[in-house]
Design a protein around this motif. Structure first.
Motif, PDB file in Angstrom:
ATOM      1  N   MET A   1       0.849  -1.193   0.000  1.00 30.88           N
ATOM      2  CA  MET A   1       0.000   0.000   0.000  1.00 30.88           C
ATOM      3  C   MET A   1       0.880   1.236   0.000  1.00 30.88           C
ATOM      4  N   ALA A   2       0.678   2.077  -0.961  1.00 31.33           N
ATOM      5  CA  ALA A   2       1.513   3.275  -1.076  1.00 31.33           C
ATOM      6  C   ALA A   2       1.218   4.232   0.052  1.00 31.33           C
ATOM      7  N   ILE A   3       2.256   4.932   0.500  1.00 30.28           N
ATOM      8  CA  ILE A   3       2.100   5.900   1.578  1.00 30.28           C
ATOM      9  C   ILE A   3       2.659   7.236   1.131  1.00 30.28           C
ATOM     10  N   ILE A   4       1.877   8.264   1.260  1.00 40.76           N
ATOM     11  CA  ILE A   4       2.310   9.616   0.948  1.00 40.76           C
ATOM     12  C   ILE A   4       2.354  10.375   2.254  1.00 40.76           C
ATOM     13  N   ILE A   5       3.444  11.033   2.545  1.00 43.85           N
ATOM     14  CA  ILE A   5       3.546  11.779   3.799  1.00 43.85           C
ATOM     15  C   ILE A   5       3.581  13.255   3.472  1.00 43.85           C
ATOM     16  N   ASP A   6       2.541  13.974   3.941  1.00 45.13           N
ATOM     17  CA  ASP A   6       2.494  15.415   3.781  1.00 45.13           C
ATOM     18  C   ASP A   6       2.437  15.937   5.201  1.00 45.13           C
ATOM     19  N   GLU A   7       1.449  16.735   5.546  1.00 41.91           N
ATOM     20  CA  GLU A   7       1.274  17.136   6.931  1.00 41.91           C
ATOM     21  C   GLU A   7       0.632  16.011   7.714  1.00 41.91           C
ATOM     22  N   VAL A   8      -0.150  15.199   7.031  1.00 42.56           N
ATOM     23  CA  VAL A   8      -0.663  13.979   7.626  1.00 42.56           C
ATOM     24  C   VAL A   8      -0.312  12.868   6.668  1.00 42.56           C
ATOM     25  N   MET A   9      -0.251  11.623   7.170  1.00 40.24           N
ATOM     26  CA  MET A   9       0.038  10.513   6.292  1.00 40.24           C
ATOM     27  C   MET A   9      -1.235  10.105   5.588  1.00 40.24           C
ATOM     28  N   LEU A  10      -1.231  10.111   4.262  1.00 37.42           N
ATOM     29  CA  LEU A  10      -2.392   9.713   3.485  1.00 37.42           C
ATOM     30  C   LEU A  10      -2.032   8.498   2.669  1.00 37.42           C
ATOM     31  N   LEU A  11      -2.904   7.506   2.625  1.00 36.13           N
ATOM     32  CA  LEU A  11      -2.704   6.387   1.738  1.00 36.13           C
ATOM     33  C   LEU A  11      -3.019   6.849   0.323  1.00 36.13           C
ATOM     34  N   SER A  12      -2.589   6.068  -0.688  1.00 40.46           N
ATOM     35  CA  SER A  12      -2.756   6.491  -2.074  1.00 40.46           C
ATOM     36  C   SER A  12      -4.192   6.873  -2.365  1.00 40.46           C
ATOM     37  N   ARG A  13      -4.371   7.983  -3.058  1.00 43.54           N
ATOM     38  CA  ARG A  13      -5.698   8.535  -3.275  1.00 43.54           C
ATOM     39  C   ARG A  13      -6.509   7.671  -4.238  1.00 43.54           C
ATOM     40  N   LYS A  14      -7.795   7.498  -3.936  1.00 41.12           N
ATOM     41  CA  LYS A  14      -8.717   6.751  -4.770  1.00 41.12           C
ATOM     42  C   LYS A  14     -10.014   7.528  -4.842  1.00 41.12           C
ATOM     43  N   PRO A  15     -10.875   7.235  -5.821  1.00 44.71           N
ATOM     44  CA  PRO A  15     -12.180   7.880  -5.829  1.00 44.71           C
ATOM     45  C   PRO A  15     -12.907   7.599  -4.520  1.00 44.71           C
ATOM     46  N   ARG A  16     -13.618   8.603  -4.021  1.00 38.80           N
ATOM     47  CA  ARG A  16     -14.289   8.423  -2.736  1.00 38.80           C
ATOM     48  C   ARG A  16     -15.327   7.311  -2.809  1.00 38.80           C
ATOM     49  N   ILE A  17     -15.280   6.419  -1.836  1.00 37.25           N
ATOM     50  CA  ILE A  17     -16.243   5.329  -1.735  1.00 37.25           C
ATOM     51  C   ILE A  17     -17.244   5.693  -0.650  1.00 37.25           C
ATOM     52  N   GLU A  18     -18.508   5.612  -0.978  1.00 39.01           N
ATOM     53  CA  GLU A  18     -19.564   5.955  -0.023  1.00 39.01           C
ATOM     54  C   GLU A  18     -20.355   4.698   0.310  1.00 39.01           C
ATOM     55  N   PHE A  19     -20.429   4.362   1.572  1.00 42.38           N
ATOM     56  CA  PHE A  19     -21.285   3.259   1.984  1.00 42.38           C
ATOM     57  C   PHE A  19     -21.599   3.392   3.472  1.00 42.38           C
ATOM     58  N   ASN A  20     -22.642   2.727   3.889  1.00 43.51           N
ATOM     59  CA  ASN A  20     -23.088   2.783   5.274  1.00 43.51           C
ATOM     60  C   ASN A  20     -22.010   2.203   6.189  1.00 43.51           C
ATOM     61  N   GLY A  21     -21.519   3.029   7.112  1.00 44.41           N
ATOM     62  CA  GLY A  21     -20.478   2.583   8.036  1.00 44.41           C
ATOM     63  C   GLY A  21     -19.077   2.987   7.627  1.00 44.41           C
ATOM     64  N   ALA A  22     -18.921   3.705   6.507  1.00 38.60           N
ATOM     65  CA  ALA A  22     -17.593   4.137   6.062  1.00 38.60           C
ATOM     66  C   ALA A  22     -16.998   5.138   7.053  1.00 38.60           C
ATOM     67  N   ILE A  23     -15.682   5.051   7.264  1.00 39.91           N
ATOM     68  CA  ILE A  23     -14.982   5.933   8.196  1.00 39.91           C
ATOM     69  C   ILE A  23     -14.025   6.823   7.404  1.00 39.91           C
ATOM     70  N   TYR A  24     -14.065   8.115   7.677  1.00 38.74           N
ATOM     71  CA  TYR A  24     -13.240   9.070   6.938  1.00 38.74           C
ATOM     72  C   TYR A  24     -12.410   9.934   7.888  1.00 38.74           C
ATOM     73  N   HIS A  25     -11.196  10.234   7.446  1.00 38.06           N
ATOM     74  CA  HIS A  25     -10.402  11.277   8.071  1.00 38.06           C
ATOM     75  C   HIS A  25     -10.659  12.548   7.276  1.00 38.06           C
ATOM     76  N   VAL A  26     -11.162  13.577   7.928  1.00 38.98           N
ATOM     77  CA  VAL A  26     -11.479  14.842   7.272  1.00 38.98           C
ATOM     78  C   VAL A  26     -10.553  15.921   7.838  1.00 38.98           C
ATOM     79  N   PHE A  27      -9.957  16.682   6.933  1.00 44.43           N
ATOM     80  CA  PHE A  27      -8.996  17.706   7.340  1.00 44.43           C
ATOM     81  C   PHE A  27      -9.227  18.966   6.525  1.00 44.43           C
ATOM     82  N   GLN A  28      -9.187  20.132   7.188  1.00 47.49           N
ATOM     83  CA  GLN A  28      -9.301  21.383   6.445  1.00 47.49           C
ATOM     84  C   GLN A  28      -8.626  22.533   7.174  1.00 47.49           C
ATOM     85  N   ARG A  29      -7.980  23.414   6.370  1.00 47.57           N
ATOM     86  CA  ARG A  29      -7.301  24.594   6.901  1.00 47.57           C
ATOM     87  C   ARG A  29      -8.123  25.853   6.639  1.00 47.57           C
ATOM     88  N   GLY A  30      -7.720  26.901   7.339  1.00 46.01           N
ATOM     89  CA  GLY A  30      -8.246  28.215   7.036  1.00 46.01           C
ATOM     90  C   GLY A  30      -7.664  28.718   5.724  1.00 46.01           C
TER      91      GLY A  30
END
Length: 298
Positions: free
Chosen positions: A1-30
């Motif tokens: 599994m590819a790992i990208i390290i920026d300000e947070v560690m993100l796994l390789s980006r994929k199209p967003r998957i939506e399903f009941n019970g999905a867990i997301y890390h959400v991050f946003q700056r000013g």
């Protein structure tokens, strides 16, 4: 599994998957990385919006930290899509902030970032990363000293608007052991982000979330049964079914009640969700499991 390290560690980006019970890390700056949570009023208002939208859209908050110029959230969605949830929260806060400061324009920097959490180790790493954010920023020397994170709820064992059960149950079904692991993770120094994640994968190899994701990828839909379906699958007669569903304390249904709870836990339902379905308290669910474990070990 590819790992990208920026300000947070993100796994390789994929199209967003939506399903009941999905867990997301959400991050946003000013916007322009400016401070957008300048005081307790603004931080408190943002948390208030999360709680209000949680009631409206029925998602779960597993963890958060509100810093001066950004936030991190771990959300577990149900029927309502993540983009609708975050648009609502960010939009209301932006209007509040602009009105309070008599300004116009963007409050947040572009669109929020989100990452689907696909395995236990990443979820645990993420909890530690989020709660230790103020320590890394040299705002405080200890995680427990920062007021605007969900560490307080984990540390005190409080399930109010933060669902602490989900992650603590990955540590251990024994709450005392789970809390011991939590304290250790919050207090131990962090290694490089990639090494930290890999060490957690070795420590928590049972990837229950990865199993959920594999099932989703295979079938294209969430295969988690509802609590009603789990209870129906026990093939109880009508009397026992109704007694369990009504919260009855009759002893002759205790074994089946415990069996139902254990089956529901396999599908990552929380003690609170299970208790609400069978009309008993979250504490009663925990006690039933503890009593059965004690009985089996005696």
């Amino acid at each position: 599994m590819a790992i990208i390290i920026d300000e947070v560690m993100l796994l390789s980006r994929k199209p967003r998957i939506e399903f009941n019970g999905a867990i997301y890390h959400v991050f946003q700056r000013g916007n322009n990385r400016e401070n957008i949570f300048n005081d307790p009023i603004e931080k408190g208002y943002f948390i208030k919006q999360i709680i209000e939208y949680m009631d409206a859209y029925e998602f779960e908050l597993l963890a958060y930290v509100i810093m001066d110029n950004h936030y991190h959230l771990i959300l577990r969605t149900k029927e309502v899509a993540l983009n609708k949830i975050m648009h609502g929260i960010n939009n209301v806060y932006s209007k509040f902030y602009n009105h309070r400061h008599e300004r116009t324009g963007h409050v947040f920097e572009e669109r929020y970032s989100s990452k689907l959490v696909e395995d236990d180790a990443y979820l645990i790493w993420l909890l530690r990363y989020i709660h230790r954010n103020p320590v890394r920023a040299h705002i405080c020397e200890n995680v427990s000293k920062y007021k605007w994170s969900s560490d307080f709820f984990y540390r005190k064992g409080i399930n109010v608007f933060v669902n602490i059960d989900f992650i603590l149950n990955i540590f251990s079904r024994n709450r005392f052991k789970a809390m011991k692991i939590y304290f250790e993770l919050m207090e131990s120094p962090e290694d490089s982000q990639a090494c930290d994640y890999q060490s957690l994968k070795l420590r928590f190899p049972q990837d229950s979330l990865k199993g959920d994701m594999a099932e989703y990828a295979k079938n294209g839909v969430s295969k988690r049964p509802t609590l009603k379906e789990i209870l129906n699958n026990l093939n109880l007669d009508e009397e026992k079914y109704n007694l369990i569903k009504s919260g009855s304390r009759k002893r002759h249904i205790t074994d089946m009640k415990v069996l139902f709870i254990k089956e529901a836990l396999k599908y990552k339902y929380t003690h609170k969700e299970i208790g609400e379905f069978i009309n008993i308290s979250q504490t009663a669910v925990t006690k039933l499991l503890a009593d059965r474990t004690k009985r089996n070990n005696s």
